[in-house]
Design a protein around this motif. Structure first.
Motif, PDB file in Angstrom:
ATOM      1  N   GLN A  74       0.820  -1.194   0.000  1.00 16.92           N
ATOM      2  CA  GLN A  74       0.000   0.000   0.000  1.00 16.92           C
ATOM      3  C   GLN A  74       0.864   1.258   0.000  1.00 16.92           C
ATOM      4  O   GLN A  74       1.811   1.382   0.779  1.00 16.92           O
ATOM      5  CB  GLN A  74      -0.925   0.019   1.227  1.00 16.92           C
ATOM      6  N   GLY A  75       0.563   2.150  -0.947  1.00 16.00           N
ATOM      7  CA  GLY A  75       1.281   3.401  -1.044  1.00 16.00           C
ATOM      8  C   GLY A  75       2.584   3.326  -1.807  1.00 16.00           C
ATOM      9  O   GLY A  75       3.322   4.308  -1.855  1.00 16.00           O
ATOM     10  N   ALA A  76       2.890   2.161  -2.391  1.00 13.44           N
ATOM     11  CA  ALA A  76       4.141   2.003  -3.134  1.00 13.44           C
ATOM     12  C   ALA A  76       3.853   1.418  -4.508  1.00 13.44           C
ATOM     13  O   ALA A  76       2.847   0.737  -4.718  1.00 13.44           O
ATOM     14  CB  ALA A  76       5.116   1.106  -2.374  1.00 13.44           C
ATOM     15  N   GLU A  77       4.736   1.688  -5.435  1.00  9.67           N
ATOM     16  CA  GLU A  77       4.603   1.132  -6.776  1.00  9.67           C
ATOM     17  C   GLU A  77       4.807  -0.384  -6.733  1.00  9.67           C
ATOM     18  O   GLU A  77       5.628  -0.883  -5.966  1.00  9.67           O
ATOM     19  CB  GLU A  77       5.637   1.750  -7.718  1.00  9.67           C
TER      20      GLU A  77
END
Length: 362
Positions: A74-77
């Motif tokens: 979550q929140g990362a590529e």
């Protein structure tokens, strides 16, 4: 011992990228310490053994253990990585070697998908991280359901020396499997067994040579290069094996009658030696083994060894050097290279007799 003692030069063209057709047409080098080398074929094996001898095969079955994954944090590529399963710890858990393990941390959710767009992706959580790129994966399926999913999304984990030169194709699912494979769990084939055909089995049976089966699930650790200079500093990865009471009793009876136990492959040999007591009696065995055999070892359970040609500075070349003698095996490999033998998993094979020094005194 210094690892450099087990080095040799192998021309790249000696590495086999495909197996012989038919399987038992492959070449077989007979190695008897102190005697001339003999060039034969795998289909001649019955003539090279005696009535009453026993062949011991590893009946493990290779699974599609090479996986292409994507990390979803979550929140990362999303990040892509490759994993090779090598030891099952539970119905839903596998240890794996991962290229790009530094991109993962415990608790990460990952997804594996294959070439088939219809196949349902396989999910997992990184349950733990170990050393040298090893992680433990807890999958969202277990038991037979996980096995079916691996068949759909996984690839046959070809050895790196083949995978670096060509891609896996539909032939490998059959070629990289023995004709008697039945116990799923290996990520590498017991390659000495790839030379056997139903016709060769018929010739062996007619000769009065029995066959017996053990199971050792070969792990990806078999392909890992040695990263030490001295053999004492090397740590073997464990593999799970099983020798039944029936098989142990049958092999002990054969040796008591004067027959020889012939290990088909280093995996069968390592398992039998792990199961043997100090006096050479084979016992039932179930569990993990990390036995590491180098020159100086006294073989307790195995009288002859059929095995393919191995990598320089590998634990397997150390094992065959322990069995027949380092000087003998260096000469045998030099002959094989000069004579055009094909090396490694899809290559030719050998039948090794033990040196006097490697045999347990009776």
């Amino acid at each position: 011992m210094q690892v450099s003692l087990f080095d040799f030069d192998l021309p790249p063209e000696r590495i086999a990228l495909r197996p012989a057709v038919p399987r038992d047409a492959s070449r077989l080098l007979v190695v008897r310490p102190g005697e001339p080398l003999e060039d034969r074929q795998a289909r001649d094996l019955a003539d090279l053994l005696s009535p009453g001898d026993a062949l011991v095969f590893n009946d493990t079955k290779v699974i599609p253990a090479q996986l292409e994954g994507r990390r979803d944090r979550q929140g990362a590529e999303p990040v892509r990585f490759s994993a090779t399963l090598h030891m099952r710890e539970a119905p839903d858990r596998w240890r794996a070697f991962v290229k790009g393990a530094r991109k993962l941390r415990a608790g990460d959710h990952v997804v594996f998908s294959g070439a088939d767009p219809v196949a349902v992706p396989l999910g997992a959580v990184v349950a733990a991280k170990g050393e040298d790129g090893e992680i433990t994966l807890a999958f969202d399926r277990a038991g037979p359901d996980l096995d079916v999913a691996l068949m759909a999304v996984g690839h046959i984990p070809l050895p790196p020396y083949i995978a670096a030169r060509r891609a896996e194709d539909e032939h490998d699912r059959a070629d990289y499997q023995t004709v008697y494979a039945r116990e799923s769990g290996a990520v590498a084939a017991p390659t000495a067994g790839l030379h056997f055909t139903p016709e060769l089995f018929d010739r062996l049976e007619a000769r009065g040579i029995s066959r017996h089966f053990v199971t050792l699930h070969v792990g990806a650790g078999t392909f890992l290069p040695m990263k030490v200079d001295n053999t004492e500093d090397h740590r073997m990865h464990s593999e799970i094996g099983h020798v039944s009471t029936e098989t142990a009793e049958a092999l002990n009876a054969i040796r008591a009658r004067g027959g020889r136990v012939v290990a088909v492959g280093t995996t069968s040999l390592r398992l039998l030696e792990s199961a043997a007591s100090e006096d050479g009696r084979i016992r039932p065995f179930a569990g993990a083994t990390d036995i590491f055999i180098t020159p100086g070892y006294r073989f307790r359970a195995v009288d002859l060894l059929m095995t393919n040609f191995h990598l320089p500075k590998s634990t397997l070349f150390m094992l065959v050097s322990a069995f027949s003698g380092l000087d003998t095996m260096r000469a045998a490999y030099a002959h094989a290279i000069a004579s055009g033998y094909r090396f490694y998993s899809y290559g030719d094979t050998s039948l090794l007799h033990p040196s006097q020094e490697s045999r347990l005194a009776k």
